[in-house]
Design a protein around this motif. Sequence first.
Motif, PDB file in Angstrom:
ATOM      1  N   GLU A   1     -90.050 -19.691  17.162  1.00 54.50           N
ATOM      2  CA  GLU A   1     -90.370 -20.146  18.509  1.00 54.50           C
ATOM      3  C   GLU A   1     -91.460 -21.206  18.554  1.00 54.50           C
ATOM      4  OE1 GLU A   1     -88.928 -19.306  21.388  1.00 54.50           O
ATOM      5  OE2 GLU A   1     -87.483 -17.974  20.432  1.00 54.50           O
TER       6      GLU A   1
ATOM      7  N   LYS B   1     -91.205 -15.184  23.586  1.00 50.13           N
ATOM      8  CA  LYS B   1     -91.679 -14.109  22.708  1.00 50.13           C
ATOM      9  C   LYS B   1     -93.199 -13.985  22.661  1.00 50.13           C
ATOM     10  CE  LYS B   1     -87.460 -13.199  21.203  1.00 50.13           C
ATOM     11  NZ  LYS B   1     -86.752 -11.942  21.470  1.00 50.13           N
TER      12      LYS B   1
ATOM     13  N   THR C   1     -95.471 -16.020  21.539  1.00 54.28           N
ATOM     14  CA  THR C   1     -96.145 -16.566  20.353  1.00 54.28           C
ATOM     15  C   THR C   1     -97.214 -17.596  20.706  1.00 54.28           C
ATOM     16  OG1 THR C   1     -94.351 -18.179  20.125  1.00 54.28           O
ATOM     17  CG2 THR C   1     -94.192 -16.153  18.825  1.00 54.28           C
TER      18      THR C   1
ATOM     19  N   TYR D   1     -90.897 -13.884  14.915  1.00 55.47           N
ATOM     20  CA  TYR D   1     -91.356 -14.058  16.295  1.00 55.47           C
ATOM     21  C   TYR D   1     -92.795 -13.600  16.492  1.00 55.47           C
ATOM     22  CZ  TYR D   1     -86.335 -14.526  17.211  1.00 55.47           C
ATOM     23  OH  TYR D   1     -85.020 -14.923  17.190  1.00 55.47           O
ATOM     24  N   ASN D   2     -93.593 -13.570  15.448  1.00 55.09           N
ATOM     25  CA  ASN D   2     -94.986 -13.156  15.613  1.00 55.09           C
ATOM     26  C   ASN D   2     -95.879 -13.850  14.595  1.00 55.09           C
ATOM     27  OD1 ASN D   2     -93.981 -11.288  13.398  1.00 55.09           O
ATOM     28  ND2 ASN D   2     -96.127 -10.655  13.498  1.00 55.09           N
TER      29      ASN D   2
ATOM     30  N   ASP E   1     -93.943 -11.249  19.616  1.00 56.23           N
ATOM     31  CA  ASP E   1     -92.991 -10.171  19.896  1.00 56.23           C
ATOM     32  C   ASP E   1     -93.403  -8.892  19.168  1.00 56.23           C
ATOM     33  OD1 ASP E   1     -90.493  -9.098  20.915  1.00 56.23           O
ATOM     34  OD2 ASP E   1     -89.789  -9.164  18.852  1.00 56.23           O
ATOM     35  N   ASN E   2     -93.234  -7.763  19.865  1.00 53.43           N
ATOM     36  CA  ASN E   2     -93.606  -6.478  19.267  1.00 53.43           C
ATOM     37  C   ASN E   2     -92.447  -5.489  19.328  1.00 53.43           C
ATOM     38  OD1 ASN E   2     -95.520  -4.835  17.958  1.00 53.43           O
ATOM     39  ND2 ASN E   2     -96.030  -3.796  19.869  1.00 53.43           N
ATOM     40  N   THR E   3     -91.236  -5.999  19.337  1.00 51.07           N
ATOM     41  CA  THR E   3     -90.061  -5.134  19.421  1.00 51.07           C
ATOM     42  C   THR E   3     -90.020  -4.131  18.283  1.00 51.07           C
ATOM     43  OG1 THR E   3     -88.809  -6.909  20.490  1.00 51.07           O
ATOM     44  CG2 THR E   3     -87.540  -5.100  19.531  1.00 51.07           C
TER      45      THR E   3
ATOM     46  N   TYR F   1     -89.235  -9.517  10.308  1.00 51.34           N
ATOM     47  CA  TYR F   1     -89.870  -8.529  11.185  1.00 51.34           C
ATOM     48  C   TYR F   1     -90.863  -7.636  10.442  1.00 51.34           C
ATOM     49  CZ  TYR F   1     -85.951  -9.994  14.082  1.00 51.34           C
ATOM     50  OH  TYR F   1     -85.056 -10.746  14.804  1.00 51.34           O
TER      51      TYR F   1
END
Length: 591
Positions: free
Chosen positions: A263, A282, A284, A303-304, A319-321, A342
């Motif tokens: 991102e 997300k 970021t 995404y982080n 993102d913290n999914t 991830y």
Amino acid sequence: MTQATRRMLVGQPVNAAEEEEMLTPIQMVVRNFLHDRVAVAGVVCFLLIFLCCIVLPFFLPMDKYFQDVTQANVAPGFSMLKAPSGLNGNAQSVSVGSTFSVGIDRDGNVYEWGTFPNEKLKNIPAASEMGKVTQVSAGLDHILAVNEEGQLFTWGNDRMGLEAIPIELRTGEDIKQILACYQFSLALTEKGKLYNWGNSYLVNISFPEGVQGNIDKVAANTNLVAALTKDGRVEPLTKKSSAFTKVPEEIQGQVTDIAMTDESLAAVTESGQVYVWGNSGKGTTDIPEEIQGHVKALSAGRYNFVALLDDNRLVSWGDNTFQQANVPDVSEEIVSISSGYYGNYAISESGKVHGWGLKGYLMGTDDLGRDVFRRLLQGGRMTMTVGAIAVIISTTIGILVGGISGYKGGKVDNLLMRFAEIVSSIPFLPFAIILSSILGNRISETQRIVMIMFILGVLSWPGIARLVRGSVLAEREQEFVTAAKALGVKEFGIIFRHILPNIVTVIIVNATLDFATCMLTESSLSFIGFGVTEPNPTWGNMLTGSQNAKVIEDYWWRWVFPAITLGICTISINCVGDGLRDAVDPKSNER
């Protein structure tokens, strides 16, 4: 008050026959049902599944449109971040792949762990061939390694020319950095020259003037590469203009580190300030204020971002999914951090590996990288909802038709029963398939679901109508019906206020059994592709993959869990229905 009741009130014992006299019909049904262990077990199993499907989705939300091929067909388990004991406590560096990780210890030995998307990943070159490994990098489904002599090694998926290491790198050049990316690989030499190979269609690297030969570090995401030059400038290696190419001018010449997610692109300046630009999705680009001026190192997953601060703290944002932002507390001095996809790792001074992020999936993933467990919960909610509403529709119609037919008799009875026979002669599956084919994409997914519930309900009522008719025929000759007529109660009131309460237990038993039938019918329809369709999950369409022999053999979790859950649920409901039938009519087993 009966004599048995009086005896019980004064503390005198009562026998079984006297106890039955004291119970109402409903109490007797409940007592008989509770004595049936199979039926009680069925209730417990069904309630567990029902509560899981209704309650857990609130705590485990699912985006039905989510797809991630990097997580496709991951087997059940939670071993993605579980570093081998031989590495933990002696780690030199770690790299995160899509669903696996690779690391090297201080002696240059290579370790792999996690879930491997390709069996070739397990074919680590022999230690005698590689020697002491100094760097490793994990990509989507391949690994790069370099030894102390500057020799490059790659293993795993060899498609798209991933195994074709450039000839210039086979002469033993000093390699400063390697990156195994999505479908391509990068190698940066000490001279500042960058080489890439693999899928040239996915990433088309273009070097601005004066960059090649002056690169200090590179960062990459799925289809873009950015370079940090030796004079502290950030240079996206592409000719295409995008949000990634809009590098803040005020940081040029002061950058010491870079990292890139799918991102956004981030840079750390000499003063420890972090700048992020790109897409705002997300989260970021939401830089925590606490880190500004204190960042020593930066890494990025898909995404982080993860930052190592000068006070040894770890901070993650984005993102913290999969709990990528839930950093652990590490008391020891952290010497390096790494992130990818991830997962994230921090290596402490003692060589201990600290990992956080996606550890695995309880029931694995499907071919689109979707969590089978979450889809199972959402699919159960959908399947049960369709079955329940269809039963409500069919039971309502059946009670109305059967009640009127049984009470009125004569021509009305004959007409309604002939109509019921016509409806019951319509084959449901062919009718639903033809209707679904005709409508095709003309209706929305919600309308399709409503249509399935309506068709199921409208075509399933004849059975319960006959049952209600037979019960009403028996009840209408009872004395209480004659008394109601004498009092001037209207026919509608007699049917639904006097007769219906006496046959409600029979209706409940039949509705319970019909519920299981409707669930199976919906699942069958969705299984063959004419029911609820993707992306909405149901237990039926989750089983669609089992039509493929490879799925049955290699990806068993994609069909075993939905099949077992559907089987247990329907068997439990049938056990409850049989238990209710026996409780209402204890002598039914003798006939």
